[in-house]
Design a protein around this motif. Structure first.
Motif, PDB file in Angstrom:
ATOM      1  N   LYS A 278       0.836  -1.205   0.000  1.00 47.10           N
ATOM      2  CA  LYS A 278       0.000   0.000   0.000  1.00 47.10           C
ATOM      3  C   LYS A 278       0.871   1.256   0.000  1.00 47.10           C
ATOM      4  N   GLY A 279       0.569   2.163  -0.913  1.00 42.64           N
ATOM      5  CA  GLY A 279       1.303   3.421  -0.996  1.00 42.64           C
ATOM      6  C   GLY A 279       2.562   3.367  -1.824  1.00 42.64           C
ATOM      7  N   GLU A 280       2.898   2.223  -2.421  1.00 51.00           N
ATOM      8  CA  GLU A 280       4.131   2.091  -3.198  1.00 51.00           C
ATOM      9  C   GLU A 280       3.837   2.059  -4.701  1.00 51.00           C
ATOM     10  N   ILE A 281       4.713   2.699  -5.467  1.00 54.52           N
ATOM     11  CA  ILE A 281       4.688   2.624  -6.927  1.00 54.52           C
ATOM     12  C   ILE A 281       6.097   2.283  -7.368  1.00 54.52           C
ATOM     13  N   LEU A 282       6.232   1.335  -8.287  1.00 56.97           N
ATOM     14  CA  LEU A 282       7.562   0.834  -8.645  1.00 56.97           C
ATOM     15  C   LEU A 282       7.657   0.572 -10.138  1.00 56.97           C
ATOM     16  N   ARG A 283       8.721   1.080 -10.757  1.00 57.83           N
ATOM     17  CA  ARG A 283       9.027   0.794 -12.163  1.00 57.83           C
ATOM     18  C   ARG A 283      10.169  -0.212 -12.199  1.00 57.83           C
ATOM     19  N   VAL A 284       9.953  -1.346 -12.859  1.00 59.54           N
ATOM     20  CA  VAL A 284      10.937  -2.432 -12.887  1.00 59.54           C
ATOM     21  C   VAL A 284      11.406  -2.655 -14.318  1.00 59.54           C
ATOM     22  N   PRO A 285      12.692  -2.448 -14.627  1.00 54.99           N
ATOM     23  CA  PRO A 285      13.217  -2.800 -15.947  1.00 54.99           C
ATOM     24  C   PRO A 285      13.348  -4.315 -16.080  1.00 54.99           C
ATOM     25  N   LEU A 286      12.946  -4.856 -17.215  1.00 55.13           N
ATOM     26  CA  LEU A 286      13.001  -6.292 -17.446  1.00 55.13           C
ATOM     27  C   LEU A 286      14.197  -6.655 -18.331  1.00 55.13           C
ATOM     28  N   ALA A 287      14.486  -7.942 -18.412  1.00 46.83           N
ATOM     29  CA  ALA A 287      15.714  -8.418 -19.041  1.00 46.83           C
ATOM     30  C   ALA A 287      15.803  -8.093 -20.526  1.00 46.83           C
TER      31      ALA A 287
ATOM     32  N   SER B 182      12.180  -4.263 -21.894  1.00 44.01           N
ATOM     33  CA  SER B 182      10.838  -3.807 -21.532  1.00 44.01           C
ATOM     34  C   SER B 182      10.856  -3.300 -20.092  1.00 44.01           C
ATOM     35  N   ALA B 183       9.729  -2.743 -19.660  1.00 46.12           N
ATOM     36  CA  ALA B 183       9.619  -2.280 -18.275  1.00 46.12           C
ATOM     37  C   ALA B 183       8.173  -2.416 -17.833  1.00 46.12           C
ATOM     38  N   VAL B 184       7.990  -2.669 -16.548  1.00 46.70           N
ATOM     39  CA  VAL B 184       6.650  -2.738 -15.960  1.00 46.70           C
ATOM     40  C   VAL B 184       6.604  -1.783 -14.773  1.00 46.70           C
ATOM     41  N   THR B 185       5.553  -0.964 -14.721  1.00 44.37           N
ATOM     42  CA  THR B 185       5.335  -0.051 -13.602  1.00 44.37           C
ATOM     43  C   THR B 185       4.145  -0.549 -12.808  1.00 44.37           C
ATOM     44  N   LEU B 186       4.363  -0.852 -11.524  1.00 40.62           N
ATOM     45  CA  LEU B 186       3.320  -1.411 -10.663  1.00 40.62           C
ATOM     46  C   LEU B 186       2.682  -0.309  -9.828  1.00 40.62           C
ATOM     47  N   ASP B 187       1.355  -0.288  -9.836  1.00 39.83           N
ATOM     48  CA  ASP B 187       0.618   0.632  -8.987  1.00 39.83           C
ATOM     49  C   ASP B 187       0.618   0.102  -7.549  1.00 39.83           C
ATOM     50  N   SER B 188       0.099   0.906  -6.636  1.00 43.82           N
ATOM     51  CA  SER B 188      -0.009   0.503  -5.234  1.00 43.82           C
ATOM     52  C   SER B 188      -0.784  -0.803  -5.098  1.00 43.82           C
ATOM     53  N   GLY B 189      -0.224  -1.735  -4.314  1.00 46.35           N
ATOM     54  CA  GLY B 189      -0.902  -2.993  -4.046  1.00 46.35           C
ATOM     55  C   GLY B 189      -0.972  -3.941  -5.220  1.00 46.35           C
ATOM     56  N   ALA B 190      -0.055  -3.824  -6.177  1.00 42.91           N
ATOM     57  CA  ALA B 190      -0.055  -4.687  -7.366  1.00 42.91           C
ATOM     58  C   ALA B 190       0.947  -5.825  -7.199  1.00 42.91           C
ATOM     59  N   ALA B 191       0.750  -6.880  -7.982  1.00 40.80           N
ATOM     60  CA  ALA B 191       1.676  -8.014  -7.971  1.00 40.80           C
ATOM     61  C   ALA B 191       1.696  -8.643  -9.358  1.00 40.80           C
ATOM     62  N   VAL B 192       2.902  -8.945  -9.856  1.00 42.97           N
ATOM     63  CA  VAL B 192       3.047  -9.608 -11.148  1.00 42.97           C
ATOM     64  C   VAL B 192       4.059 -10.745 -11.036  1.00 42.97           C
TER      65      VAL B 192
END
Length: 333
Positions: free
Chosen positions: A113-122, A125-135
């Motif tokens: 909760k309250g976190e936003i995260l951008r993750v670069p992939l191998a 590509s990149a994925v940006t996760l909204d609060s309370g997300a999981a991939v």
């Protein structure tokens, strides 16, 4: 051969500033130049804070730039401390480090909760996760597979026609080659799976393949659920930006009810907006608000809708003036 992602120039500029800061203290003229860039556009500040979060997550400045993308790896031991002041980025408390776990089934990335995260992939590509997300990320030589387990995420996909990029959310599968799109499992807003295409083209289908894919172009939305199948809608450019305002730590409402807005804020904060009058909860609002400031939101809508605010600990009550001192508590959740 890996493709390259069409990156956002604002994100790239932010990444360059963070990398420059990490190499050493900025000269006074560089500090002035950076501050002018931050002040020029609200989006610059959000991108700058996201870049700080990505650097802290990976421990390497080269994970930030489009020219030197690396796999998102788990950092062992203490993370390196940056030599520049963190005060500016820290004011965006929505941006945090998230959680990364690895298993044979793939890499798991989670935000609380309250976190936003951008993750670069191998693959770039990149994925940006909204609060309370999981991939879950699982790459093979033939496919790039992402499973959205909960919440909402934005995917910026590197082009590689020989290796499709497939996002699965419940019984909906979204296939892209090189594009930018979001997928949401936010039941309060979408009542199913929502796919929003910012750039390029994607195919939306059932994960089982029982229904033929539906082609979705940029500035279009697909709403998929079992009751009506896949429904396509056009989305204006401004509306699309508002839908993705969460990347900047903002929440955008355009005719949403006050009850729906209150539930959205609860995804980012433990402060609860409480409503005990259905007529108040059905009032509709328009505006852009900081996602981590539910009290500020409550005061703003109270002023515009003629309501009164009563804060009791972590509960913020919105009531009509004649009900302001009569409590019949009923949580939104």
């Amino acid at each position: 051969m890996h493709g390259t992602v069409d990156t956002n120039p604002i994100d790239d500029q932010a990444a360059q500033w963070v990398a420059r800061e990490d190499r050493g203290a900025l000269a006074p003229d560089e500090v002035a130049e950076r501050d002018r860039w931050l002040a020029a556009d609200r989006r610059h500040f959000g991108a700058y804070a996201r870049a700080h979060a990505v650097y802290a997550r990976t421990g390497r400045a080269r994970a930030l730039g489009s020219a030197d993308r690396v796999p998102h790896t788990r950092v062992q031991g203490p993370r390196p401390r940056l030599q520049w002041a963190m005060g500016l980025a820290a004011t965006l408390c929505l941006l945090a480090l998230g959680v990364h776990e690895h298993s044979d089934a793939g890499d798991y990335h989670v935000t609380h909760k309250g976190e936003i995260l951008r993750v670069p992939l191998a693959d770039g590509s990149a994925v940006t996760l909204d609060s309370g997300a999981a991939v879950r990320v699982h790459y093979t030589d033939a496919r790039r597979e992402i499973t959205l387990l909960r919440g909402e995420a934005l995917f910026d996909v590197a082009k590689n026609r020989a290796r499709p990029f497939v996002v699965t959310a419940r019984d909906t599968a979204v296939t892209a080659v090189g594009t930018s799109f979001s997928v949401s499992l936010n039941e309060q807003r979408t009542h199913g799976v929502e796919v929003l295409v910012r750039e390029g083209i994607v195919d939306v289908a059932t994960a089982s393949g029982a229904v033929a894919p539906t082609r979705l172009l940029a500035n279009h939305r697909a709403l998929a659920n079992r009751s009506h199948g896949i429904r396509i809608e056009t989305v204006g450019h401004d509306d699309l930006d508002q839908q993705l305002a969460w990347r900047e730590g903002m929440l955008s409402f355009n005719g949403d009810t006050l009850s729906v807005a209150a539930a959205q804020f609860l995804r980012y904060s433990d402060v609860r907006i409480m409503i005990d009058d259905p007529l108040v909860g059905s009032r509709r609002i328009v505006g852009l608000y900081s996602a981590n400031d539910p009290l500020g939101f409550a005061r703003s809508v109270a002023l515009s809708l003629g309501l009164e605010v009563d804060q009791q600990g972590n509960d913020v009550w919105l009531r009509t003036p004649h009900n302001a001192f009569h409590s019949a508590p009923r949580s939104l959740q």
